[in-house]
Scaffold this motif. Structure first.
Motif, mmCIF file in Angstrom:
data_model
loop_
_atom_site.group_PDB
_atom_site.id
_atom_site.type_symbol
_atom_site.label_atom_id
_atom_site.label_comp_id
_atom_site.label_asym_id
_atom_site.label_seq_id
_atom_site.Cartn_x
_atom_site.Cartn_y
_atom_site.Cartn_z
ATOM 1 N N LEU A 18 -131.102 51.834 -7.300
ATOM 2 C CA LEU A 18 -131.468 52.738 -6.210
ATOM 3 C C LEU A 18 -130.239 53.078 -5.373
ATOM 4 O O LEU A 18 -129.461 52.195 -5.003
ATOM 5 C CB LEU A 18 -132.532 52.085 -5.329
ATOM 6 N N VAL A 19 -130.055 54.358 -5.068
ATOM 7 C CA VAL A 19 -128.912 54.825 -4.278
ATOM 8 C C VAL A 19 -129.433 55.682 -3.128
ATOM 9 O O VAL A 19 -130.302 56.540 -3.321
ATOM 10 C CB VAL A 19 -127.931 55.649 -5.140
ATOM 11 N N LEU A 20 -128.895 55.448 -1.932
ATOM 12 C CA LEU A 20 -129.229 56.277 -0.777
ATOM 13 C C LEU A 20 -128.295 57.479 -0.740
ATOM 14 O O LEU A 20 -127.071 57.320 -0.742
ATOM 15 C CB LEU A 20 -129.093 55.471 0.516
ATOM 16 N N VAL A 21 -128.865 58.662 -0.703
ATOM 17 C CA VAL A 21 -128.089 59.899 -0.599
ATOM 18 C C VAL A 21 -128.379 60.518 0.764
ATOM 19 O O VAL A 21 -129.529 60.870 1.062
ATOM 20 C CB VAL A 21 -128.442 60.889 -1.722
ATOM 21 N N SER A 64 -120.675 49.439 4.965
ATOM 22 C CA SER A 64 -120.035 48.351 5.707
ATOM 23 C C SER A 64 -120.613 48.267 7.114
ATOM 24 O O SER A 64 -121.267 49.194 7.599
ATOM 25 C CB SER A 64 -118.523 48.579 5.781
ATOM 26 N N SER A 65 -120.354 47.156 7.769
ATOM 27 C CA SER A 65 -120.834 46.955 9.137
ATOM 28 C C SER A 65 -120.080 47.866 10.096
ATOM 29 O O SER A 65 -118.950 48.274 9.839
ATOM 30 C CB SER A 65 -120.649 45.494 9.550
ATOM 31 N N PHE A 66 -120.717 48.182 11.215
ATOM 32 C CA PHE A 66 -120.059 48.989 12.236
ATOM 33 C C PHE A 66 -120.476 48.492 13.615
ATOM 34 O O PHE A 66 -121.479 47.784 13.764
ATOM 35 C CB PHE A 66 -120.390 50.477 12.074
ATOM 36 N N GLY A 103 -124.831 47.167 5.623
ATOM 37 C CA GLY A 103 -125.013 46.825 4.219
ATOM 38 C C GLY A 103 -126.239 45.955 4.001
ATOM 39 O O GLY A 103 -127.033 46.182 3.080
ATOM 40 N N GLY A 104 -126.415 44.944 4.864
ATOM 41 C CA GLY A 104 -127.592 44.090 4.759
ATOM 42 C C GLY A 104 -128.873 44.846 5.040
ATOM 43 O O GLY A 104 -129.901 44.623 4.391
ATOM 44 N N TYR A 105 -128.813 45.762 6.012
ATOM 45 C CA TYR A 105 -129.992 46.563 6.346
ATOM 46 C C TYR A 105 -130.424 47.420 5.157
ATOM 47 O O TYR A 105 -131.624 47.523 4.856
ATOM 48 C CB TYR A 105 -129.678 47.442 7.551
ATOM 49 N N LEU A 106 -129.446 48.030 4.463
ATOM 50 C CA LEU A 106 -129.793 48.847 3.301
ATOM 51 C C LEU A 106 -130.290 47.991 2.142
ATOM 52 O O LEU A 106 -131.130 48.437 1.352
ATOM 53 C CB LEU A 106 -128.587 49.684 2.866
ATOM 54 N N LYS A 107 -129.786 46.760 2.033
ATOM 55 C CA LYS A 107 -130.320 45.863 1.003
ATOM 56 C C LYS A 107 -131.793 45.569 1.266
ATOM 57 O O LYS A 107 -132.593 45.447 0.332
ATOM 58 C CB LYS A 107 -129.517 44.568 0.962
ATOM 59 N N LEU A 138 -133.237 38.273 7.593
ATOM 60 C CA LEU A 138 -131.990 38.321 8.358
ATOM 61 C C LEU A 138 -131.473 39.728 8.616
ATOM 62 O O LEU A 138 -130.613 39.908 9.483
ATOM 63 C CB LEU A 138 -130.896 37.524 7.628
ATOM 64 N N HIS A 139 -131.973 40.720 7.891
ATOM 65 C CA HIS A 139 -131.324 42.031 7.938
ATOM 66 C C HIS A 139 -132.222 43.190 8.357
ATOM 67 O O HIS A 139 -131.777 44.334 8.309
ATOM 68 C CB HIS A 139 -130.713 42.345 6.566
ATOM 69 N N ASP A 140 -133.452 42.933 8.749
ATOM 70 C CA ASP A 140 -134.326 44.026 9.189
ATOM 71 C C ASP A 140 -134.777 43.765 10.622
ATOM 72 O O ASP A 140 -135.730 43.017 10.859
ATOM 73 C CB ASP A 140 -135.544 44.155 8.273
ATOM 74 N N PRO A 141 -134.106 44.370 11.609
ATOM 75 C CA PRO A 141 -134.489 44.149 13.012
ATOM 76 C C PRO A 141 -135.927 44.556 13.302
ATOM 77 O O PRO A 141 -136.592 43.933 14.137
ATOM 78 C CB PRO A 141 -133.495 45.026 13.787
#
Length: 522
Positions: free
Chosen positions: A119-122, A146-148, A159-163, A333-336
């Motif tokens: 799966l790729v996000l466009v 990457s993180s920002f 990156g973790g959020y998209l995972k 850990l990655h979905d607020p």
């Protein structure tokens, strides 16, 4: 015993996911843990033939821990071993099918492209014209997100959020985006999304902007709903949850479905159809973590009533969270959204009744007391994590929620009725839409007015995560201590105890000494 087993399984699942997510442990370490657990159980069996409770709980904890560890390791390995990694930071040509409904934002459209490699996000232009089920070809730079650092100084692990969304690669604004074919997705979802788009077009016809945008957010969780300025006002005033389909919105939808069906169907059939309807609604608005958690909980409560069993809301919440984490371990850990939604609901379920007892002296004006308690409890429950992740807390959230939440149900109902009538009579729909616009405009005006004040939201500097742990530990201890010391007033009851007379016959006397321990209450 059954409750303890359930709770220990939940703890085991969370522990297994947490350990594997934080530490890159290999299978020998997991094997060592299993051997130690088995050794303790066998050692106790040699000492005593009876199986104590702690041994049973240890077995269930170990089994759930290993299951969660294995599941998390499998998901991590899938992302690490992705074929796309070798093409990172290179121009690529990708061909695939849009597997989710496109997310239209203010200036872009997010497309989740299912390719043969993953799966790729466009991130494409807002007016790309791509729909669910379209087969497209994309030319662009493949990136590993990457993180920002956010405007409030917090580091966001993008990156973790998209995972957690199911992907670890993205293409930003491709050089070319070509639609090759249409209708390649699930036919049921395709028709469902078409109905949704027709509904939104009718909504925009009977209700003007920006009220139409708010209505789309309230009913369907549309991310393009408000625009950046109003989004900021809703965030600063603490009511952004109403336009991202929180559990409150799902509860209103479930209640409305049950109410409408009560006129035509018997109770059990009504419950069955409501469970199906909630599932379809969750698919319609997108299976975000918040929607999925709320839908599972509502479904479990309805299922319990269907089977004539009492359903614990607390256990339903834990079960929903456990199932979601096993399905997608990255949520922990990655979905607020998942974290804050779960904590808010947990606070409401656990401490809502306690707060209501403490606020028994507060007068209830038109049902506002319930909104006040719910808002106060949820704000306290999410405060430590909210400050850690976002760095901003609304000082007017309780007041604004108190002013807005009663109107949300009215606005949702008037909007839905207006759109439904528009399929039959446009003039009547426009008339009803006028009243819907008034209720929606009221919400916008309240948020805008309070959001303009510089003191409406408090920003705090970054702090270590250990502060979050200490804060929640303090909240848990405070709640435990206050409930432990709670006394119950039994109005109209006579407390009696038995005592032996000289002839050994029992006699009953009323208690006058408060230190006397009663045998039973009457």
């Amino acid at each position: 015993m059954r409750d303890r087993v359930f709770f220990i399984v939940v703890i085991g699942v969370v522990s297994g996911i947490l350990v594997r997510s934080l530490f890159d442990l290999t299978w020998p370490w997991l094997g060592l843990f299993m051997i130690c657990a088995a050794g303790l159980a066998l050692l106790h069996k040699r000492i005593s033939p009876e199986v104590p409770t702690w041994v049973v709980l240890l077995v269930f904890f170990t089994a759930s821990f290993v299951l969660a560890f294995f599941r998390t390791d499998s998901v991590h390995s899938t992302h690490k071993g992705s074929f796309l990694h070798q093409f990172s930071d290179e121009k690529v040509v990708l061909q695939g099918i849009v597997s989710r409904e496109p997310e239209v934002r203010d200036a872009s459209t997010h497309l989740y492209l299912q390719t043969s490699y993953g799966l790729v996000l466009v991130i494409a232009d807002r007016y790309s014209g791509v729909n669910y089920g379209d087969e497209v070809e994309v030319l662009g730079l493949l990136e590993v997100p990457s993180s920002f650092v956010t405007d409030l100084g917090r580091t966001f692990n993008y990156g973790g959020y998209l995972k957690a969304k199911g992907t670890s690669h993205l293409v930003r604004y491709p050089e070319s985006l070509q639609i090759l074919n249409s209708g390649q997705g699930n036919i049921f979802l395709e028709k469902l999304y078409q109905v949704k788009q027709i509904f939104l077009r009718k909504l925009e016809m009977v209700i003007p902007d920006p009220e139409a945008g708010l209505a789309a957010g309230l009913l369907l969780g549309e991310k393009r709903a408000l625009g950046s300025e109003l989004n900021d006002a809703f965030r600063r005033t603490g009511i952004i949850h109403i336009v991202v389909l929180s559990g409150y919105n799902i509860m209103l939808v479930a209640t409305f479905i049950m109410f409408v069906m009560s006129y035509w169907f018997p109770f059990r059939l009504r419950l069955s159809m409501s469970i199906v309807a909630i599932g379809v609604f969750a698919l319609l608005v997108g299976l975000s973590a918040t929607v999925l958690r709320a839908s599972i909980m509502v479904g479990l409560v309805f299922l319990g009533r269907l089977l004539s069993k009492n359903t614990s809301v607390f256990r339903s919440l834990l079960f929903a969270g456990m199932v979601m984490l096993l399905f997608n371990p990255f949520l922990l850990l990655h979905d607020p959204g998942f974290q804050l939604s779960f904590l808010a609901t947990m606070g409401l379920v656990v401490a809502g009744g306690w707060f209501a007892d403490k606020a028994s002296f507060v007068a209830d004006f038109g049902g506002l007391k319930e909104f006040f308690i719910a808002t106060l409890v949820t704000q306290i429950a999410v405060l430590p994590l909210l400050l850690y992740q976002i760095g901003e807390f609304s000082l007017v959230a309780v007041l604004v929620n108190l002013l807005v939440l009663p109107m949300v149900a009215i606005a949702m109902l008037l909007t839905f009725v207006s759109v439904a009538v528009s399929f039959v009579s446009t003039p009547i729909a426009l008339f009803l839409g006028y009243f819907a616009s008034i209720s929606l405009n009221y919400i916008i005006q309240v948020a805008s007015w309070f959001g303009e004040f510089s003191w409406s939201a408090l920003s705090v500097p970054e702090f270590p995560f250990v502060v979050v742990i200490l804060a929640y530990s303090a909240l848990a201890f405070t709640y435990w201590w206050s409930t432990k010391r709670k006394t119950h007033t039994l109005s109209g009851w006579v407390i009696e105890y038995e005592k032996q007379t000289a002839d050994n016959s029992p006699a009953k006397s009323k208690i006058t000494d408060p230190e006397t321990v009663p045998i039973f209450f009457r």
